[in-house]
Design a protein around this motif. Structure first.
Motif, PDB file in Angstrom:
ATOM      1  N   VAL A 231       5.975   1.121  -9.221  1.00 27.45           N
ATOM      2  CA  VAL A 231       4.620   0.639  -8.952  1.00 27.45           C
ATOM      3  C   VAL A 231       4.596  -0.868  -8.661  1.00 27.45           C
ATOM      4  N   PRO A 232       5.273  -1.718  -9.456  1.00 24.95           N
ATOM      5  CA  PRO A 232       5.293  -3.143  -9.096  1.00 24.95           C
ATOM      6  C   PRO A 232       5.928  -3.408  -7.734  1.00 24.95           C
ATOM      7  N   ILE A 233       6.990  -2.667  -7.416  1.00 29.40           N
ATOM      8  CA  ILE A 233       7.598  -2.827  -6.094  1.00 29.40           C
ATOM      9  C   ILE A 233       6.585  -2.462  -5.014  1.00 29.40           C
ATOM     10  N   ALA A 234       5.838  -1.382  -5.222  1.00 30.53           N
ATOM     11  CA  ALA A 234       4.822  -0.958  -4.247  1.00 30.53           C
ATOM     12  C   ALA A 234       3.734  -2.014  -4.103  1.00 30.53           C
ATOM     13  N   LEU A 235       3.348  -2.654  -5.203  1.00 29.77           N
ATOM     14  CA  LEU A 235       2.333  -3.707  -5.141  1.00 29.77           C
ATOM     15  C   LEU A 235       2.821  -4.879  -4.292  1.00 29.77           C
ATOM     16  N   VAL A 236       4.062  -5.303  -4.518  1.00 31.14           N
ATOM     17  CA  VAL A 236       4.619  -6.397  -3.731  1.00 31.14           C
ATOM     18  C   VAL A 236       4.709  -5.997  -2.265  1.00 31.14           C
ATOM     19  N   ALA A 237       5.165  -4.766  -1.991  1.00 30.85           N
ATOM     20  CA  ALA A 237       5.295  -4.290  -0.615  1.00 30.85           C
ATOM     21  C   ALA A 237       3.934  -4.217   0.072  1.00 30.85           C
ATOM     22  N   THR A 238       2.895  -3.837  -0.674  1.00 34.50           N
ATOM     23  CA  THR A 238       1.547  -3.762  -0.108  1.00 34.50           C
ATOM     24  C   THR A 238       1.048  -5.150   0.276  1.00 34.50           C
TER      25      THR A 238
ATOM     26  N   PRO B 150       1.103  -7.215   9.022  1.00 30.69           N
ATOM     27  CA  PRO B 150       0.743  -5.815   9.273  1.00 30.69           C
ATOM     28  C   PRO B 150       1.792  -5.013  10.030  1.00 30.69           C
ATOM     29  N   VAL B 151       2.539  -5.666  10.907  1.00 36.79           N
ATOM     30  CA  VAL B 151       3.524  -4.931  11.682  1.00 36.79           C
ATOM     31  C   VAL B 151       4.616  -4.349  10.793  1.00 36.79           C
ATOM     32  N   LEU B 152       4.850  -4.954   9.641  1.00 39.98           N
ATOM     33  CA  LEU B 152       5.857  -4.432   8.716  1.00 39.98           C
ATOM     34  C   LEU B 152       5.379  -3.194   7.996  1.00 39.98           C
ATOM     35  N   GLY B 153       4.058  -3.096   7.750  1.00 44.80           N
ATOM     36  CA  GLY B 153       3.575  -2.031   6.905  1.00 44.80           C
ATOM     37  C   GLY B 153       4.051  -2.247   5.475  1.00 44.80           C
ATOM     38  N   SER B 154       3.872  -1.229   4.645  1.00 47.88           N
ATOM     39  CA  SER B 154       4.326  -1.345   3.250  1.00 47.88           C
ATOM     40  C   SER B 154       5.520  -0.454   2.950  1.00 47.88           C
ATOM     41  N   ALA B 155       5.774   0.545   3.787  1.00 51.78           N
ATOM     42  CA  ALA B 155       6.857   1.496   3.507  1.00 51.78           C
ATOM     43  C   ALA B 155       8.223   0.821   3.576  1.00 51.78           C
ATOM     44  N   LEU B 156       8.469   0.077   4.656  1.00 48.35           N
ATOM     45  CA  LEU B 156       9.793  -0.536   4.812  1.00 48.35           C
ATOM     46  C   LEU B 156      10.067  -1.597   3.748  1.00 48.35           C
ATOM     47  N   PRO B 157       9.134  -2.538   3.473  1.00 47.19           N
ATOM     48  CA  PRO B 157       9.414  -3.499   2.398  1.00 47.19           C
ATOM     49  C   PRO B 157       9.688  -2.815   1.058  1.00 47.19           C
ATOM     50  N   ALA B 158       8.974  -1.725   0.771  1.00 42.29           N
ATOM     51  CA  ALA B 158       9.197  -1.023  -0.497  1.00 42.29           C
ATOM     52  C   ALA B 158      10.608  -0.463  -0.580  1.00 42.29           C
ATOM     53  N   ILE B 159      11.073   0.138   0.520  1.00 40.11           N
ATOM     54  CA  ILE B 159      12.438   0.674   0.531  1.00 40.11           C
ATOM     55  C   ILE B 159      13.456  -0.452   0.408  1.00 40.11           C
TER      56      ILE B 159
ATOM     57  N   ILE C  79       2.616   6.134  -0.681  1.00 44.43           N
ATOM     58  CA  ILE C  79       3.804   6.150   0.186  1.00 44.43           C
ATOM     59  C   ILE C  79       4.711   4.966  -0.158  1.00 44.43           C
ATOM     60  N   ALA C  80       4.118   3.794  -0.376  1.00 44.64           N
ATOM     61  CA  ALA C  80       4.919   2.625  -0.762  1.00 44.64           C
ATOM     62  C   ALA C  80       5.615   2.868  -2.102  1.00 44.64           C
ATOM     63  N   THR C  81       4.901   3.474  -3.060  1.00 45.60           N
ATOM     64  CA  THR C  81       5.502   3.781  -4.357  1.00 45.60           C
ATOM     65  C   THR C  81       6.652   4.763  -4.206  1.00 45.60           C
ATOM     66  N   ALA C  82       6.433   5.782  -3.364  1.00 47.84           N
ATOM     67  CA  ALA C  82       7.487   6.770  -3.129  1.00 47.84           C
ATOM     68  C   ALA C  82       8.695   6.143  -2.454  1.00 47.84           C
ATOM     69  N   MET C  83       8.451   5.269  -1.475  1.00 46.35           N
ATOM     70  CA  MET C  83       9.556   4.611  -0.798  1.00 46.35           C
ATOM     71  C   MET C  83      10.326   3.696  -1.761  1.00 46.35           C
ATOM     72  N   ALA C  84       9.613   3.093  -2.710  1.00 49.35           N
ATOM     73  CA  ALA C  84      10.295   2.296  -3.732  1.00 49.35           C
ATOM     74  C   ALA C  84      11.227   3.176  -4.555  1.00 49.35           C
ATOM     75  N   GLY C  85      10.735   4.365  -4.933  1.00 44.46           N
ATOM     76  CA  GLY C  85      11.576   5.299  -5.680  1.00 44.46           C
ATOM     77  C   GLY C  85      12.785   5.734  -4.885  1.00 44.46           C
TER      78      GLY C  85
END
Length: 347
Positions: free
Chosen positions: A28-35, A42-51, A297-303
């Motif tokens: 969850v903290p990783i997803a927050l940072v990625a968000t 915006p071009v990055l989105g949150s999925a890639l930073p989370a991964i 999705i960001a949380t899942a990508m972090a996982g």
């Protein structure tokens, strides 16, 4: 079959919560940072930073067994729940308005992409699960399609990570090159919106690409992109049937058996989409569901990032990236050709 009594449900849920909480304390903290990163860029989105963050953490220190239940919960269940909530983005009026115009382009590009995935992926000797993820990510809707298909085909975390990273690479190129291409070819905003909504993958990248071309192209591009998201349903069901046939050594698949293979989250996706299309979801809750989907999705990508086998990514080599490049070019060329043939160009 033994059934556990309903009265034990609260205690079982509490135990499950205690089990997954440590892992969620990482994802969850990783997803927050990625968000936040996705909001600022915006071009990055949150999925890639989370991964990426998840992979970096895993490289520095791989999560111990105590964190694994929550990490796996994030990468599987929360991923499936995010797919369900994606259906809230659809509306019946928008689907009817753009369907007749965009469907020929979408179906043509998807067909070319899937055929290319099978032929080129096999020629490059790319493992079937990885080439499937890259194919649906390119042909449908990037990380969202990868998220929907990954549990259906039993994809590994490393394969999901590589597929998302591959798709992202060509999303960045699309943002840089597509507006230049559209202006060079003299496209009007409506036509460019159709091209961007069809040939660019993730929604955030479609928004960025259309915005660079011009604000008047944005609305139509996003609607085309959301209609394209519906292709997740038949593709995932088809893959479920294929996977089942492999598992039972090719025995005949009945209609009843095929229905039983439809994953719960795809049924949920379709149900939410129907309610959204009928206007049964008010604007406030709908916006909340869309934002929740992006965060899940960001949380899942972090996982997934935290559980990624980096050595496996290195072993994958250059071939998956080459497949992504070829498919991206094929999809773009097909979209331009069909737009021309259907006389949309220059309208």
């Amino acid at each position: 079959m033994m059934f556990r009594p309903a009265r034990t449900l609260p205690s079982r849920l509490a135990l499950r919560g205690v089990e997954v909480l440590p892992g969620l304390g990482l994802t969850v903290p990783i997803a927050l940072v990625a968000t936040v990163i996705g909001t600022l860029v915006p071009v990055l989105g949150s999925a890639l930073p989370a991964i990426v963050i998840g992979v970096v953490v895993a490289v520095i220190r791989r999560p111990t067994a105590r964190f694994q239940p929550g990490v796996e919960y994030s990468g599987k269940f929360l991923l499936q729940l995010a797919v369900v909530l994606l259906g809230a983005q659809l509306s019946l009026g928008a689907i009817l308005q753009v369907g007749a115009e965009s469907l020929p382009v979408m179906l043509s590009t998807l067909t070319v992409c899937l055929i290319g995935t099978w032929l080129i992926g096999r020629a490059l000797r790319i493992p079937s699960r990885l080439r499937t993820l890259i194919g649906v990510g390119t042909g449908i809707c990037g990380a969202s399609a990868i998220a929907a298909v990954a549990p259906v085909i039993g994809a590994l975390s490393a394969e999901v990570s590589y597929a998302v990273s591959t798709i992202f690479t060509f999303n960045i190129l699309a943002v840089l090159l597509f507006p230049l291409l559209g202006h060079a070819l003299g496209m009007d905003p409506h036509t460019f919106g159709l091209l961007a909504g069809t040939a660019v993958n993730d929604t955030s990248s479609v928004v960025a690409t259309a915005s660079v071309f011009g604000a008047s192209a944005l609305g139509f591009a996003v609607v085309v992109k959301l209609v394209r998201t519906l292709m997740i349903i038949p593709i995932s069901v088809g893959l479920s049937v294929i996977e089942s046939r492999r598992a039972v050594d090719g025995r005949r698949m009945t209609a009843r058996g095929a229905l039983g293979l439809v994953p719960w989250f795809l049924i949920g996706f379709l149900g939410v989409a129907v309610f959204g299309s009928l206007g049964a979801i008010p604007a406030g809750p709908r916006d909340a569901m869309v934002h929740a989907s992006g965060f899940l999705i960001a949380t899942a990508m972090a996982g997934i990032g935290l559980s990624t086998d980096v050595a496996a990514l290195r072993r994958a080599g250059w071939r998956p990236l080459a497949l992504g490049a070829i498919l991206w070019i094929l999809v773009t060329a097909t979209a331009l050709a069909v737009i021309t043939l259907t006389s949309v160009w220059g309208r």
